[in-house]
Design an enzyme around this catalytic site. Structure first.
Site, PDB file in Angstrom:
ATOM      1  N   ARG A   1      23.654  42.987  40.760  1.00 46.30           N
ATOM      2  CA  ARG A   1      24.839  42.139  40.720  1.00 46.30           C
ATOM      3  C   ARG A   1      25.972  42.854  41.461  1.00 46.30           C
ATOM      4  O   ARG A   1      26.249  44.024  41.216  1.00 46.30           O
ATOM      5  CB  ARG A   1      25.258  41.906  39.271  1.00 46.30           C
ATOM      6  CG  ARG A   1      26.538  41.118  39.216  1.00 46.30           C
ATOM      7  CD  ARG A   1      27.120  41.090  37.832  1.00 46.30           C
ATOM      8  NE  ARG A   1      28.333  40.309  37.841  1.00 46.30           N
ATOM      9  CZ  ARG A   1      29.389  40.584  37.089  1.00 46.30           C
ATOM     10  NH1 ARG A   1      29.371  41.627  36.293  1.00 46.30           N
ATOM     11  NH2 ARG A   1      30.444  39.820  37.138  1.00 46.30           N
TER      12      ARG A   1
ATOM     13  N   ARG B   1      44.019  37.753  30.355  1.00 52.36           N
ATOM     14  CA  ARG B   1      44.619  37.467  31.670  1.00 52.36           C
ATOM     15  C   ARG B   1      45.459  36.199  31.609  1.00 52.36           C
ATOM     16  O   ARG B   1      45.075  35.232  30.954  1.00 52.36           O
ATOM     17  CB  ARG B   1      43.531  37.282  32.734  1.00 52.36           C
ATOM     18  CG  ARG B   1      42.742  38.523  33.006  1.00 52.36           C
ATOM     19  CD  ARG B   1      41.747  38.271  34.145  1.00 52.36           C
ATOM     20  NE  ARG B   1      40.648  39.200  34.046  1.00 52.36           N
ATOM     21  CZ  ARG B   1      39.367  38.877  34.183  1.00 52.36           C
ATOM     22  NH1 ARG B   1      39.026  37.627  34.463  1.00 52.36           N
ATOM     23  NH2 ARG B   1      38.435  39.778  34.072  1.00 52.36           N
TER      24      ARG B   1
ATOM     25  N   GLU C   1      22.601  34.897  33.980  1.00 50.13           N
ATOM     26  CA  GLU C   1      22.866  35.444  35.312  1.00 50.13           C
ATOM     27  C   GLU C   1      21.727  36.358  35.763  1.00 50.13           C
ATOM     28  O   GLU C   1      21.395  36.398  36.948  1.00 50.13           O
ATOM     29  CB  GLU C   1      24.207  36.190  35.303  1.00 50.13           C
ATOM     30  CG  GLU C   1      25.373  35.217  35.156  1.00 50.13           C
ATOM     31  CD  GLU C   1      26.679  35.871  34.739  1.00 50.13           C
ATOM     32  OE1 GLU C   1      27.544  36.022  35.592  1.00 50.13           O
ATOM     33  OE2 GLU C   1      26.822  36.212  33.558  1.00 50.13           O
TER      34      GLU C   1
ATOM     35  N   ASN D   1      23.026  45.521  36.506  1.00 50.28           N
ATOM     36  CA  ASN D   1      24.432  45.108  36.524  1.00 50.28           C
ATOM     37  C   ASN D   1      25.276  46.302  36.086  1.00 50.28           C
ATOM     38  O   ASN D   1      25.349  46.612  34.906  1.00 50.28           O
ATOM     39  CB  ASN D   1      24.610  43.917  35.564  1.00 50.28           C
ATOM     40  CG  ASN D   1      26.037  43.417  35.520  1.00 50.28           C
ATOM     41  OD1 ASN D   1      26.929  43.989  36.147  1.00 50.28           O
ATOM     42  ND2 ASN D   1      26.256  42.343  34.777  1.00 50.28           N
TER      43      ASN D   1
ATOM     44  N   HIS E   1      32.234  34.358  38.962  1.00 50.58           N
ATOM     45  CA  HIS E   1      31.246  33.776  38.032  1.00 50.58           C
ATOM     46  C   HIS E   1      30.273  32.850  38.763  1.00 50.58           C
ATOM     47  O   HIS E   1      29.668  31.970  38.146  1.00 50.58           O
ATOM     48  CB  HIS E   1      31.928  32.932  36.915  1.00 50.58           C
ATOM     49  CG  HIS E   1      32.795  33.702  35.972  1.00 50.58           C
ATOM     50  ND1 HIS E   1      33.972  33.202  35.486  1.00 50.58           N
ATOM     51  CD2 HIS E   1      32.637  34.922  35.414  1.00 50.58           C
ATOM     52  CE1 HIS E   1      34.531  34.079  34.663  1.00 50.58           C
ATOM     53  NE2 HIS E   1      33.741  35.136  34.609  1.00 50.58           N
TER      54      HIS E   1
END
Ligand code: AMP
Length: 398
Positions: free
Chosen positions: A91, A241, A384, A7, A180
């Site tokens: 990823r 955010r 993940e 990743n 996600h």
């Protein structure tokens, strides 16, 4: 079969080597400060002491090279030779509309990955650098790309089309993609496993609440809606955010503050969310402490966050016409009993009843409802890397 999961971020790289017979992690690590002075790898082989190796790393190829050397290192490593790595799973943040599932990487796929850069200019380039470096250093090892967006490609047009002139979708592929996905997929599958039910028969709402946060409606195992959109800026209020806003605010702020597109972009991505409201921190631990000490804006930031999650959960239960399981995952979802409790409070009308005592856990898999006739509520630590490894195994063993 051993699968290496990679990743790559812009200056960091996370990796895990997983033995798929038994899905055990042989080793994992993090390379930091790639291309910056002070680069190092923190490596941890299961059953051995953790090590930190400091080495100058000019780019991602240097970083992967150091990871591979460390994997086979006699003292710190987990395997004897590179031949013991059977495949690599990468990823990739954005697969656009081109990838609705993971894919074996070849030259054709690489071409499309480059085309997706304009959709994720910050995230896809380092992902691609990692893939290029691995292909160069391990030319005969099969590689698989696993996309954050792929799980949400099952959304129907009424959920992914924005109410803008349709030509913007046709010309620029402006639509909702969602992110996600690997995490939402993993925790929804695990929830079905824990319920001992076929996921095809279940309506699940998954809440990935971390520094970036999103909620997903998983209906019969498929994502039918999710809160992030064209970019990860849409949806929930996050660490920094803004999430959903009246779009008219953007030109209004630009005019009032006399700021540019880049500056407003930075404002919405890096200075908003709970950090913007509280003026204290984007970290929920700091905000919970500040709230306990009486800080009103820290409390307001947490209230806004919770309120948004509740609205999305409610909306998804309505569109799925029911809910069998509510799942919390990622940094906040796995660790904050306060946030989980506040989200569930007032959702009793949806048969969501969290148990205060069961909710008193951190970072471990658990069921949080005692009344087994009500909606199952789970904390499921996301994984993940394992999901990427499973997809990789599935494709390379075909
Ligand atoms: P992630 O992006 O999944 O790594 O999540 C990171 C976020 O998890 C951080 O910003 C923290 O706010 C949050 N977090 C981690 N531990 C805790 C905790 N014990 N209580 C509340 N929030 C936490």
């Amino acid at each position: 079969m051993n699968i290496l999961v990679i990743n790559c971020g812009s200056s960091s790289l996370k990796y895990q080597l997983i033995d798929m017979n038994g899905e055990t992690v042989l080793c994992k690590g993090l390379v930091e400060r790639i291309g910056i002075e002070g680069s190092r790898v923190k490596h941890n082989t299961t059953g051995k002491d953790k090590v930190v190796i400091e080495e100058s790393l000019a780019n991602h190829k240097d970083a992967i090279s150091l990871v591979l050397d460390t994997l086979v290192d006699e003292e710190h490593g987990a395997i004897k030779s590179m031949e013991e790595i059977d495949a690599v799973g990468h990823r990739v943040v954005h697969g656009g509309e081109s990838f609705s599932s993971s894919v074996i990487i070849d030259d054709e796929v690489m071409k499309v990955l480059y085309e997706c850069i304009e959709l994720a200019p910050l995230h896809n380039p380092p992902n691609i650098m990692g893939i290029e470096a691995c292909r160069e250093l391990m030319p005969s090892t099969p590689m698989v790309a696993v996309f954050d967006t792929a799980f949400h490609q099952t959304m129907e047009p009424d959920n992914y089309i924005y109410p803008l002139p349709y030509e913007f979708y046709e010309k620029y592929r402006i639509r909702r993609y969602g992110f996600h996905g690997t995490s939402h997929k993993y925790v929804s599958l695990r929830a079905a496993e824990l319920l001992n039910r076929d996921i095809k028969d279940l309506n699940i709402v998954t809440c990935h609440l971390g520094n970036g946060s999103s909620v997903c409606a998983v209906e019969g195992g498929k994502s039918t809606d999710t809160s992030m959109g064209f970019t990860p800026l849409e949806g929930l209020a996050m660490g920094t955010r803004s999430g959903d806003l009246d779009p008219a605010i953007i030109p209004y702020i630009m005019d009032k503050e006399n700021i540019t597109f880049d500056e407003v972009n930075e404002l919405l991505n890096k200075k908003s969310g709970v950090l913007g409201i509280s003026g204290i921190s984007s970290d929920f631990r700091d905000l919970e402490i500040a709230m306990e000490n009486g800080d009103k804006r820290a409390k307001l930031a947490l209230d806004v966050f919770v309120n948004r999650v509740k609205k999305y959960v409610g909306a998804y239960v309505a569109t799925m016409c029911g809910i069998d399981a509510l799942v919390f995952t990622a940094g906040i979802g796995e660790n904050s009993s306060y946030i989980r409790r506040k989200i569930c409070e007032g959702l009793e009308c949806l048969n969501i009843r969290i148990d205060a005592e069961l909710n008193n856990i951190r970072g471990e898999e658990a069921q949080l409802n005692r009344d087994l006739t009500s909606t199952a509520i789970f904390v499921i630590p996301t994984n993940e890397e394992l999901m990427i490894a499973r997809d990789t195994l599935g494709l390379v063993s075909k």
